[in-house]
Structures are given as C-alpha cells and as structure tokens.
Write a protein that holds these residues in place. Sequence first.
Motif, PDB file in Angstrom:
ATOM      1  N   PRO A   1       0.825  -1.205   0.000  1.00  0.00           N
ATOM      2  CA  PRO A   1       0.000   0.000   0.000  1.00  0.00           C
ATOM      3  C   PRO A   1       0.863   1.260   0.000  1.00  0.00           C
ATOM      4  O   PRO A   1       1.968   1.274   0.547  1.00  0.00           O
ATOM      5  CB  PRO A   1      -0.799  -0.112   1.303  1.00  0.00           C
ATOM      6  CG  PRO A   1       0.021  -1.006   2.175  1.00  0.00           C
ATOM      7  CD  PRO A   1       0.755  -1.946   1.262  1.00  0.00           C
ATOM      8  N   ASP A   2       0.365   2.305  -0.625  1.00  0.00           N
ATOM      9  CA  ASP A   2       1.020   3.626  -0.623  1.00  0.00           C
ATOM     10  C   ASP A   2       2.477   3.581  -1.087  1.00  0.00           C
ATOM     11  O   ASP A   2       3.361   4.130  -0.435  1.00  0.00           O
ATOM     12  CB  ASP A   2       0.946   4.265   0.765  1.00  0.00           C
ATOM     13  CG  ASP A   2      -0.493   4.408   1.236  1.00  0.00           C
ATOM     14  OD1 ASP A   2      -1.348   4.705   0.395  1.00  0.00           O
ATOM     15  OD2 ASP A   2      -0.736   4.207   2.435  1.00  0.00           O
ATOM     16  N   LEU A   3       2.724   2.958  -2.205  1.00  0.00           N
ATOM     17  CA  LEU A   3       4.075   2.866  -2.758  1.00  0.00           C
ATOM     18  C   LEU A   3       4.330   4.130  -3.586  1.00  0.00           C
ATOM     19  O   LEU A   3       3.818   4.290  -4.688  1.00  0.00           O
ATOM     20  CB  LEU A   3       4.188   1.613  -3.626  1.00  0.00           C
ATOM     21  CG  LEU A   3       5.558   1.064  -3.937  1.00  0.00           C
ATOM     22  CD1 LEU A   3       6.357   0.836  -2.660  1.00  0.00           C
ATOM     23  CD2 LEU A   3       5.444  -0.214  -4.722  1.00  0.00           C
ATOM     24  N   VAL A   4       5.120   5.081  -3.038  1.00  0.00           N
ATOM     25  CA  VAL A   4       5.372   6.378  -3.670  1.00  0.00           C
ATOM     26  C   VAL A   4       6.877   6.649  -3.662  1.00  0.00           C
ATOM     27  O   VAL A   4       7.544   6.428  -2.652  1.00  0.00           O
ATOM     28  CB  VAL A   4       4.629   7.512  -2.913  1.00  0.00           C
ATOM     29  CG1 VAL A   4       4.917   8.861  -3.538  1.00  0.00           C
ATOM     30  CG2 VAL A   4       3.138   7.239  -2.879  1.00  0.00           C
ATOM     31  N   PHE A   5       7.394   7.124  -4.801  1.00  0.00           N
ATOM     32  CA  PHE A   5       8.819   7.426  -4.937  1.00  0.00           C
ATOM     33  C   PHE A   5       8.988   8.783  -5.601  1.00  0.00           C
ATOM     34  O   PHE A   5       8.167   9.180  -6.422  1.00  0.00           O
ATOM     35  CB  PHE A   5       9.516   6.391  -5.824  1.00  0.00           C
ATOM     36  CG  PHE A   5       9.517   5.001  -5.287  1.00  0.00           C
ATOM     37  CD1 PHE A   5      10.490   4.591  -4.397  1.00  0.00           C
ATOM     38  CD2 PHE A   5       8.538   4.091  -5.684  1.00  0.00           C
ATOM     39  CE1 PHE A   5      10.505   3.303  -3.913  1.00  0.00           C
ATOM     40  CE2 PHE A   5       8.545   2.796  -5.209  1.00  0.00           C
ATOM     41  CZ  PHE A   5       9.521   2.402  -4.317  1.00  0.00           C
ATOM     42  N   PRO A   6      10.103   9.484  -5.316  1.00  0.00           N
ATOM     43  CA  PRO A   6      10.417  10.666  -6.113  1.00  0.00           C
ATOM     44  C   PRO A   6      10.874  10.206  -7.503  1.00  0.00           C
ATOM     45  O   PRO A   6      11.466   9.131  -7.645  1.00  0.00           O
ATOM     46  CB  PRO A   6      11.554  11.348  -5.343  1.00  0.00           C
ATOM     47  CG  PRO A   6      12.100  10.322  -4.430  1.00  0.00           C
ATOM     48  CD  PRO A   6      11.042   9.287  -4.216  1.00  0.00           C
ATOM     49  N   ALA A   7      10.580  11.021  -8.498  1.00  0.00           N
ATOM     50  CA  ALA A   7      10.958  10.710  -9.878  1.00  0.00           C
ATOM     51  C   ALA A   7      11.220  12.023 -10.604  1.00  0.00           C
ATOM     52  O   ALA A   7      10.990  13.106 -10.067  1.00  0.00           O
ATOM     53  CB  ALA A   7       9.846   9.924 -10.567  1.00  0.00           C
ATOM     54  N   ILE A   8      11.694  11.924 -11.825  1.00  0.00           N
ATOM     55  CA  ILE A   8      11.916  13.099 -12.666  1.00  0.00           C
ATOM     56  C   ILE A   8      11.000  12.958 -13.872  1.00  0.00           C
ATOM     57  O   ILE A   8      11.030  11.939 -14.559  1.00  0.00           O
ATOM     58  CB  ILE A   8      13.392  13.219 -13.067  1.00  0.00           C
ATOM     59  CG1 ILE A   8      14.205  13.342 -11.795  1.00  0.00           C
ATOM     60  CG2 ILE A   8      13.593  14.339 -14.059  1.00  0.00           C
ATOM     61  CD1 ILE A   8      15.522  13.964 -11.840  1.00  0.00           C
ATOM     62  N   ASP A   9      10.159  13.989 -14.107  1.00  0.00           N
ATOM     63  CA  ASP A   9       9.187  13.901 -15.197  1.00  0.00           C
ATOM     64  C   ASP A   9       9.834  14.204 -16.545  1.00  0.00           C
ATOM     65  O   ASP A   9      11.040  14.452 -16.634  1.00  0.00           O
ATOM     66  CB  ASP A   9       7.975  14.800 -14.918  1.00  0.00           C
ATOM     67  CG  ASP A   9       8.283  16.291 -14.975  1.00  0.00           C
ATOM     68  OD1 ASP A   9       9.361  16.687 -15.466  1.00  0.00           O
ATOM     69  OD2 ASP A   9       7.428  17.058 -14.529  1.00  0.00           O
ATOM     70  N   THR A  10       9.026  14.197 -17.603  1.00  0.00           N
ATOM     71  CA  THR A  10       9.538  14.379 -18.966  1.00  0.00           C
ATOM     72  C   THR A  10      10.053  15.789 -19.234  1.00  0.00           C
ATOM     73  O   THR A  10      10.683  16.016 -20.257  1.00  0.00           O
ATOM     74  CB  THR A  10       8.450  14.046 -20.000  1.00  0.00           C
ATOM     75  OG1 THR A  10       7.325  14.903 -19.766  1.00  0.00           O
ATOM     76  CG2 THR A  10       8.032  12.603 -19.916  1.00  0.00           C
ATOM     77  N   GLU A  11       9.796  16.706 -18.307  1.00  0.00           N
ATOM     78  CA  GLU A  11      10.307  18.070 -18.453  1.00  0.00           C
ATOM     79  C   GLU A  11      11.544  18.321 -17.593  1.00  0.00           C
ATOM     80  O   GLU A  11      12.071  19.423 -17.570  1.00  0.00           O
ATOM     81  CB  GLU A  11       9.209  19.081 -18.101  1.00  0.00           C
ATOM     82  CG  GLU A  11       8.000  18.999 -19.020  1.00  0.00           C
ATOM     83  CD  GLU A  11       8.344  19.253 -20.480  1.00  0.00           C
ATOM     84  OE1 GLU A  11       9.089  20.218 -20.756  1.00  0.00           O
ATOM     85  OE2 GLU A  11       7.882  18.490 -21.346  1.00  0.00           O
ATOM     86  N   GLY A  12      11.974  17.309 -16.836  1.00  0.00           N
ATOM     87  CA  GLY A  12      13.159  17.449 -15.989  1.00  0.00           C
ATOM     88  C   GLY A  12      12.870  17.927 -14.594  1.00  0.00           C
ATOM     89  O   GLY A  12      13.784  18.225 -13.826  1.00  0.00           O
ATOM     90  N   HIS A  13      11.598  18.016 -14.227  1.00  0.00           N
ATOM     91  CA  HIS A  13      11.196  18.477 -12.895  1.00  0.00           C
ATOM     92  C   HIS A  13      11.024  17.311 -11.944  1.00  0.00           C
ATOM     93  O   HIS A  13      10.603  16.219 -12.339  1.00  0.00           O
ATOM     94  CB  HIS A  13       9.893  19.270 -12.968  1.00  0.00           C
ATOM     95  CG  HIS A  13       9.979  20.487 -13.820  1.00  0.00           C
ATOM     96  ND1 HIS A  13      10.670  21.609 -13.458  1.00  0.00           N
ATOM     97  CD2 HIS A  13       9.478  20.738 -15.052  1.00  0.00           C
ATOM     98  CE1 HIS A  13      10.580  22.523 -14.415  1.00  0.00           C
ATOM     99  NE2 HIS A  13       9.874  22.016 -15.398  1.00  0.00           N
ATOM    100  N   LEU A  14      11.288  17.567 -10.684  1.00  0.00           N
ATOM    101  CA  LEU A  14      11.095  16.567  -9.631  1.00  0.00           C
ATOM    102  C   LEU A  14       9.592  16.397  -9.404  1.00  0.00           C
ATOM    103  O   LEU A  14       8.848  17.372  -9.329  1.00  0.00           O
ATOM    104  CB  LEU A  14      11.792  17.025  -8.360  1.00  0.00           C
ATOM    105  CG  LEU A  14      11.996  15.992  -7.277  1.00  0.00           C
ATOM    106  CD1 LEU A  14      12.834  14.826  -7.768  1.00  0.00           C
ATOM    107  CD2 LEU A  14      12.647  16.623  -6.067  1.00  0.00           C
ATOM    108  N   CYS A  15       9.154  15.151  -9.337  1.00  0.00           N
ATOM    109  CA  CYS A  15       7.738  14.843  -9.097  1.00  0.00           C
ATOM    110  C   CYS A  15       7.680  13.555  -8.288  1.00  0.00           C
ATOM    111  O   CYS A  15       8.714  13.070  -7.824  1.00  0.00           O
ATOM    112  CB  CYS A  15       6.987  14.688 -10.424  1.00  0.00           C
ATOM    113  SG  CYS A  15       7.555  13.298 -11.434  1.00  0.00           S
ATOM    114  N   THR A  16       6.516  13.022  -8.079  1.00  0.00           N
ATOM    115  CA  THR A  16       6.394  11.728  -7.412  1.00  0.00           C
ATOM    116  C   THR A  16       5.693  10.758  -8.347  1.00  0.00           C
ATOM    117  O   THR A  16       4.902  11.147  -9.201  1.00  0.00           O
ATOM    118  CB  THR A  16       5.600  11.810  -6.099  1.00  0.00           C
ATOM    119  OG1 THR A  16       4.321  12.365  -6.366  1.00  0.00           O
ATOM    120  CG2 THR A  16       6.313  12.648  -5.065  1.00  0.00           C
ATOM    121  N   ILE A  17       6.020   9.500  -8.169  1.00  0.00           N
ATOM    122  CA  ILE A  17       5.385   8.425  -8.922  1.00  0.00           C
ATOM    123  C   ILE A  17       4.807   7.469  -7.903  1.00  0.00           C
ATOM    124  O   ILE A  17       5.449   7.155  -6.908  1.00  0.00           O
ATOM    125  CB  ILE A  17       6.391   7.745  -9.881  1.00  0.00           C
ATOM    126  CG1 ILE A  17       5.698   6.742 -10.768  1.00  0.00           C
ATOM    127  CG2 ILE A  17       7.512   7.097  -9.121  1.00  0.00           C
ATOM    128  CD1 ILE A  17       6.577   6.237 -11.906  1.00  0.00           C
TER     129      ILE A  17
END
Length: 100
Positions: free
Chosen positions: A82-98
């Motif tokens: 449950p609640d599996l969330v990680f930081p990631a980098i989106d297609t624009e190069g910005h930090l986001c969560t996945i």
Amino acid sequence: QLETLEQEEQECLELRPHPTEKRIHMVSHQYGMTVTKTLQEGEAEPECQSFCYSKAELRGLLMEGASLLLLRVLARRQTMPPDLVFPAIDTEGHLCTISY
C-alpha cells in the motif's frame, strides 16, 4: 545499492515545417543531481534550462529503468504494497512523485 550516475533521453518530432528535438541530460554529482533540458524547434536557437536537486530531495529516486524493474518484481510477486510512492523526474526534468 544501485545508483544512476548519468542518463540521457532524446525525443524527436518530425513535424513540418518545424521539427522539434528535446533532450534531457541528468548527471549525478557529490551534492545531488543536475538535470539539463534542451529544446530545439526547427532552425531556432536551442533553449536550455537546468535544474539542480539535492541528495535529500532525491532520496529514493526511481529512474525509468528502475521503475520497469520494480514493476516486473511486483508482477512476479503478485502483490502490491500500500502507498508505494517514490520521487521521480518527469519528462520536463522536474522533480515529481510516482505512485503505484
């Protein structure tokens, strides 16, 4: 203990009369990571943007290759924590969560 040292992504759209090319280059360094996004439309000068992220911001970062590997492991185990969330980098190069 796997870590991404450098990664480059390239995307080309062959739209006439202005083909577009987007590159995202990520480089890890002792303080974190620098992400450089370059966008070139047709013959215009390339537009560049850089983003720097600290090691603290990137703790647990899940890059594209690691995401695919994680999905395979989860499918093999046939379970989803449950609640599996990680930081990631989106297609624009910005930090986001996945999240899964």
